[in-house]
Structure formats: C-alpha cells, structure tokens
Design an enzyme around this catalytic site. Structure first.
Site, mmCIF file in Angstrom:
data_model
loop_
_atom_site.group_PDB
_atom_site.id
_atom_site.type_symbol
_atom_site.label_atom_id
_atom_site.label_comp_id
_atom_site.label_asym_id
_atom_site.label_seq_id
_atom_site.Cartn_x
_atom_site.Cartn_y
_atom_site.Cartn_z
ATOM 1 N N LYS A 136 63.472 0.513 34.368
ATOM 2 C CA LYS A 136 64.543 -0.584 34.754
ATOM 3 C C LYS A 136 65.764 0.077 33.905
ATOM 4 O O LYS A 136 66.983 0.111 34.508
ATOM 5 C CB LYS A 136 64.144 -1.914 34.432
ATOM 6 N N ARG B 10 62.838 -13.329 33.039
ATOM 7 C CA ARG B 10 61.432 -12.962 32.819
ATOM 8 C C ARG B 10 60.411 -14.100 33.135
ATOM 9 O O ARG B 10 59.257 -13.806 32.994
ATOM 10 C CB ARG B 10 61.253 -12.296 31.365
ATOM 11 N N ARG C 226 57.769 7.078 25.566
ATOM 12 C CA ARG C 226 59.092 6.854 25.481
ATOM 13 C C ARG C 226 59.648 6.985 24.132
ATOM 14 O O ARG C 226 59.141 6.660 23.188
ATOM 15 C CB ARG C 226 59.247 5.311 26.064
ATOM 16 N N ARG D 201 59.442 3.046 20.054
ATOM 17 C CA ARG D 201 59.667 1.370 19.617
ATOM 18 C C ARG D 201 58.241 0.708 19.282
ATOM 19 O O ARG D 201 57.166 1.294 19.933
ATOM 20 C CB ARG D 201 59.811 0.683 21.077
ATOM 21 N N ARG E 115 51.929 -6.654 26.707
ATOM 22 C CA ARG E 115 53.125 -6.880 27.496
ATOM 23 C C ARG E 115 52.930 -6.762 28.726
ATOM 24 O O ARG E 115 53.626 -7.678 29.861
ATOM 25 C CB ARG E 115 54.287 -5.925 26.985
HETATM 26 P P1 AMP Z 1 62.462 -4.918 27.026
HETATM 27 O O1 AMP Z 1 63.369 -4.132 26.267
HETATM 28 O O2 AMP Z 1 63.331 -5.671 28.248
HETATM 29 O O3 AMP Z 1 61.110 -4.469 27.511
HETATM 30 O O4 AMP Z 1 62.098 -6.146 25.894
HETATM 31 C C1 AMP Z 1 61.355 -5.760 24.870
HETATM 32 C C2 AMP Z 1 60.959 -7.208 24.390
HETATM 33 O O5 AMP Z 1 62.168 -8.152 24.293
HETATM 34 C C3 AMP Z 1 60.083 -7.786 25.199
HETATM 35 O O6 AMP Z 1 58.728 -7.692 25.263
HETATM 36 C C4 AMP Z 1 60.326 -9.434 24.717
HETATM 37 O O7 AMP Z 1 59.487 -9.640 23.624
HETATM 38 C C5 AMP Z 1 61.814 -9.576 24.358
HETATM 39 N N1 AMP Z 1 62.648 -9.990 25.769
HETATM 40 C C6 AMP Z 1 63.452 -9.267 26.402
HETATM 41 N N2 AMP Z 1 64.110 -9.677 27.327
HETATM 42 C C7 AMP Z 1 63.468 -10.989 27.288
HETATM 43 C C8 AMP Z 1 63.348 -12.123 28.059
HETATM 44 N N3 AMP Z 1 64.253 -12.051 29.232
HETATM 45 N N4 AMP Z 1 62.767 -13.249 27.805
HETATM 46 C C9 AMP Z 1 61.991 -13.195 26.705
HETATM 47 N N5 AMP Z 1 61.703 -12.154 25.805
HETATM 48 C C10 AMP Z 1 62.486 -11.096 26.117
#
Ligand code: AMP
Length: 213
Positions: free
Chosen positions: A13, A88, A127, A160, A171
């Site tokens: 994404k 989400r 990644r 990460r 996740r």
């Molecule tokens: P991402 O970089 O989008 O994979 O997000 C990494 C982490 O950030 C996720 O596993 C959540 O812990 C937190 N996070 C990011 N976006 C959201 C969201 N919309 N709602 C809740 N937690 C989020």
C-alpha cells in the site's frame, strides 16, 4: 482525487500510495508514518502509540481519528489526498465519513490490494526503511544502490520492529478481524476497486492506473 488504500500489512500500500502521490501531485497521509515519526521525536503521541505498535495491535481509534481529522484540514489536502493505512476499523470508517461530510469531500475510490498470505510474510520480512527519511526498500524487490544505505539521504536502513515474524503474524490476525470487514463496507457503496497486487511494483502500478480513468 480522494483515494483510500486498503489491504493487509505488507501488501504494498505504502509503495503504491507514494507513486500515486507523485503522479497526481496530492499528499499521501500515512497514519503509520505519522505515528512512527512521533515515536522518534519522543512526543506524547509517540509514547502512547509505541506499546500498541510494537505488539502488532492497533492504536486506539480516537487517537488516529484525531490525527487524520487535523491532517485533512491542511491546505495541501484541498485538491486531493491518499489515505494509506486509515481507516482500519469500522469506527474509523464511520468517523471518516462524518469528517468528510463536514469538509464537503467524498471518497473517489477505495483501492483494495490483494495478495496470497505466504507472499505477505515474505514481503514484510524483507522490508527495510531509512531511519532518517523513512524511504522504503526491500531485500528482494527494491534494493538500495549500496547495501544498508538509503539512496535518497544516505541514512541507515533498518527493519521496523513490528516487521519481525511474531509481530507480523499478530498484525495479520488483527487485520483479518478488524480491517477486512471494511472491504464489504466500501463494496456495498460501489467505490471499491479490487487490485491484484502480485507482481513487481510497476506492474501493480499499471493495474491501479488503469482504474483511475
Ligand atoms: P502501517 O505503517 O500502516 O503498517 O502501521 C503500523 C502500525 O501503526 C500499525 O500496526 C498500528 O499499530 C499503527 N496504526 C497505523 N495506522 C493505524 C490506524 N488507522 N489505526 C490504528 N492503528 C494504526
């Protein structure tokens, strides 16, 4: 242009959202990036988010909804935006609808990126990202010119903490339970586009672009 990127963690994404952002000259709003930046700078938001993120859980809805609401009021969002990693949960999706109504904006498309489960584990575990500018790389699909060093700013490339295998599985579980139901939420509104996200970055981008006419 108002776009939402949906799909499991690791489906690509962020990579595709960055390409769309460059191509259409509209900002990409990544809640994950905003939270990681807050963690790095040590502000209260980051301290609050860290324990959730490191264990693969979602940060509470009110926290992320607040972030997105403030960001969408930014001047640069007047001509369009791409939401990457938000909404989400069902509550986030409903609150987003209310925010957009107030802003007199509406969602153009929701792009749902789809790949096989095992492919996702491979993508996530390979990644790497720059600890300074957060540029994204991959040890199989998107190598930097010099091993371990960011092409854009020379920063160090790191994994990460939530891309380690145990956290990845959690996740994916959280995604299935909380986020996948949003596919139907948007499908019923007729704005969801299913994108086959198998293949390399350019192939997937071409498929996405073909839906943008
Ligand atoms: P991402 O970089 O989008 O994979 O997000 C990494 C982490 O950030 C996720 O596993 C959540 O812990 C937190 N996070 C990011 N976006 C959201 C969201 N919309 N709602 C809740 N937690 C989020």
């Amino acid at each position: 242009m108002h776009l939402i990127m949906l799909g499991a963690p690791g489906v690509g994404k962020g990579t595709q959202a960055k390409k769309l952002s460059e191509s259409y000259q509209i900002p990409r709003i990544s809640t994950g990036d905003i939270l990681r930046e807050a963690m790095q700078t040590g502000i209260a938001l980051g301290l609050k988010a860290r324990s959730y993120m490191d264990s693969g859980q979602l940060v509470p809805d009110d926290v992320v909804i607040g972030i997105v609401e403030e960001r969408l009021h930014g001047e640069d969002c007047a001509t369009g935006w791409i939401l990457d990693g938000f909404p989400r949960t069902q509550q986030q999706a409903r609150e987003l609808d209310k925010i957009l109504e107030k802003l007199k904006m509406s969602i153009g498309y929701v792009l749902n990126l789809e790949v096989e489960g095992e492919e996702i584990i491979k993508r996530l575990s390979g990644r790497r990202s720059c600890e300074k500018c957060q540029s994204a790389y991959h040890i199989f699909f998107n190598l930097p010119k010099k091993d371990g060093v960011c092409d854009s700013c020379g920063g160090r490339l790191v994994q990460r903490s939530d891309d380690r295998e145990g956290t990845v599985r959690e996740r994916l579980r959280v995604y299935k339970e909380k986020t996948e139901p949003l596919v139907n939420y948007y499908l019923e509104r007729g704005i969801l586009k299913k994108i086959n996200a198998d293949g390399d970055i350019e192939q997937v981008f071409k498929r996405i672009s073909s839906h943008m006419q």
